[in-house]
Scaffold this active site. Structure first.
Site, PDB file in Angstrom:
ATOM      1  N   LYS A 178       5.034  41.417   9.883  1.00  0.00           N
ATOM      2  CA  LYS A 178       5.078  42.754  10.399  1.00  0.00           C
ATOM      3  C   LYS A 178       6.258  43.546   9.636  1.00  0.00           C
ATOM      4  O   LYS A 178       5.949  44.498   9.145  1.00  0.00           O
ATOM      5  CB  LYS A 178       5.739  42.702  11.979  1.00  0.00           C
ATOM      6  CG  LYS A 178       6.241  43.990  12.579  1.00  0.00           C
ATOM      7  CD  LYS A 178       4.934  44.833  12.922  1.00  0.00           C
ATOM      8  CE  LYS A 178       5.700  46.056  14.052  1.00  0.00           C
ATOM      9  NZ  LYS A 178       4.457  47.216  13.780  1.00  0.00           N
ATOM     10  N   ASN A 186       5.573  51.965   5.031  1.00  0.00           N
ATOM     11  CA  ASN A 186       6.869  53.147   5.701  1.00  0.00           C
ATOM     12  C   ASN A 186       7.511  53.832   4.832  1.00  0.00           C
ATOM     13  O   ASN A 186       7.549  55.130   4.746  1.00  0.00           O
ATOM     14  CB  ASN A 186       7.718  52.395   7.101  1.00  0.00           C
ATOM     15  CG  ASN A 186       6.857  51.964   7.979  1.00  0.00           C
ATOM     16  OD1 ASN A 186       5.626  51.818   8.168  1.00  0.00           O
ATOM     17  ND2 ASN A 186       7.316  51.414   9.013  1.00  0.00           N
TER      18      ASN A 186
HETATM   19  C1  LIG Z   1       1.850  51.822  11.588  1.00  0.00           C
HETATM   20  C2  LIG Z   1       2.699  50.927  11.140  1.00  0.00           C
HETATM   21  C3  LIG Z   1       2.040  49.499  10.901  1.00  0.00           C
HETATM   22  C4  LIG Z   1       3.096  51.340   9.714  1.00  0.00           C
HETATM   23  O1  LIG Z   1       3.956  50.481   9.114  1.00  0.00           O
HETATM   24  C5  LIG Z   1       4.079  50.871  11.674  1.00  0.00           C
HETATM   25  O2  LIG Z   1       4.678  49.831  12.453  1.00  0.00           O
HETATM   26  C6  LIG Z   1       5.180  52.104  11.832  1.00  0.00           C
HETATM   27  O3  LIG Z   1       4.787  53.030  11.736  1.00  0.00           O
HETATM   28  O4  LIG Z   1       6.488  51.408  11.978  1.00  0.00           O
END
Ligand SMILES: CC(C)(CO)C(=O)C(=O)O
Ligand SMILES: NC(=O)C1=CN([C@@H]2O[C@H](COP(=O)(O)OP(=O)(O)OC[C@H]3O[C@@H](n4cnc5c(N)ncnc54)[C@H](OP(=O)(O)O)[C@@H]3O)[C@@H](O)[C@H]2O)C=CC1
Length: 293
Positions: A178, A186
């Site tokens: 993640k 991001n």
């Molecule tokens: C949509 C996504 C996966 C983009 O990294 C996300 O987790 C976020 O905006 O924090």
């Protein structure tokens, strides 16, 4: 009999999970940073329902042991937040940290090394509009302990209240995946102020590829070779699936809030023994535009 869960960091995700744990049968208490009223109503609107629940609200400074604590602050605030209830926790307190990034793990362990620390991650999108919590959909929630242990008995409460919940015996790996995806998407969206899908365009291709390649190199250094080999296609799939989304980091920048860049990019950079110039440059760009906490 169900447990009492205190929630520390009652923002978008904290309010959503207050509802969910309540529906799972838990007694939920919201922890407030400063003394406020004894109750707080959280109105949650989901695609299926609109419900207000009045929760008991207590100050972090109160006395009394906490048995189960869900921490839903931003990653950079978690250690500071836990410090405020340090006098109320002991080796029997279960801590669950649900947030993006990785820095909070070391910070929380430093504040409460004796407590069992469970780690969680959710894709349930939620935001606040004044006094209303608006959930975009159910999302998926992962939870586990870094030792890979089996689910404890309190997980039954979570199973009753949290949709699409999975107990993970490889939570470290899932969180690292993640953080790697967040690092690839991001920061670029926040710096260029574009939606996730724009990163697939020709204009951002070269920069995006060099970000992903540096993250791949760090995953390889950490021994996550399988994650590393699939990262380019995983990231492109997430960019496609969330093409119309404003990333959480861009939302923070647009709202003038501190981002989780330190806990995402900064954490990855601390894991590497090599210079990673693209990631380093992105981190300093983000640090230069965000307010102090
Ligand atoms: C949509 C996504 C996966 C983009 O990294 C996300 O987790 C976020 O905006 O924090
Ligand atoms: N919102 C979403 O859709 C999603 C969020 N996440 C992740 O979940 C985590 C929480 O996000 P989100 O709920 O959106 O964030 P919010 O900013 O809405 O909530 C964070 C909360 O933490 C509180 N807080 C900050 N510092 C302290 C402190 N020292 N002591 C106690 N409380 C504190 C804030 O209080 P105050 O209001 O007083 O500042 C705020 O209520 C983040 O890591 C985010 O990346 C993950 C998936 C989706």
């Amino acid at each position: 009999m169900s447990e009492t869960w205190h929630i520390l960091g009652v923002g978008s995700i904290g309010g959503l999970f207050a509802h969910r744990l309540h529906h799972g049968g838990a007694t939920v208490r919201l922890l407030a940073r400063s003394r406020t009223s004894a109750n707080r109503t959280i109105r949650l609107t989901t695609p299926e329902s609109d419900q207000s629940i009045r929760f008991n609200c207590v100050s972090v400074a109160d006395e009394g042991d906490i048995s189960h604590l869900l921490i839903t602050s931003k990653s950079w605030a978690a250690g500071l937040a836990l410090q405020k209830v340090r006098h109320r926790i002991n080796h029997q307190t279960t801590l669950v940290a649900m947030m993006n990034g990785m820095q909070h793990i070391a910070d929380l362990r430093a504040v409460a090394p004796e407590c069992p620390l469970f780690l969680a991650s959710t894709t349930a999108g939620c935001h606040r509009d004044k006094d209303r919590w608006i959930a975009a959909g159910t999302g998926k929630t992962l939870i586990g302990h870094p030792t890979g242990s089996a689910a404890p008995t309190w997980f039954e409460t979570w199973q009753r209240g949290v949709p699409a919940l999975e107990w993970c015996t490889d939570i470290d790996e899932r969180l690292i995946e993640k953080v790697a995806i967040n690092a690839c998407i991001n920061p670029l969206t926040a710096v260029h102020r574009v939606k996730n899908g724009a990163l697939l365009s020709e204009a951002f291709k070269a920069e995006s590829n060099s970000v992903i390649s540096e993250v791949v190199a760090i995953l390889e250094e950490l021994g996550h070779t399988k994650l590393a080999s699939g990262l380019h296609s995983t990231v492109r799939a997430v960019m496609t699936d969330t093409a119309e989304n404003t990333s959480s980091m861009l939302s923070d920048v647009l709202a003038g809030r501190r981002t989780e860049a330190d806990s995402i990019l900064g954490w990855l950079l601390t894991q590497s023994t090599h210079d990673r110039p693209t990631l380093r440059a992105l981190l300093s760009q983000l640090q230069s535009i965000e307010p102090d906490s």
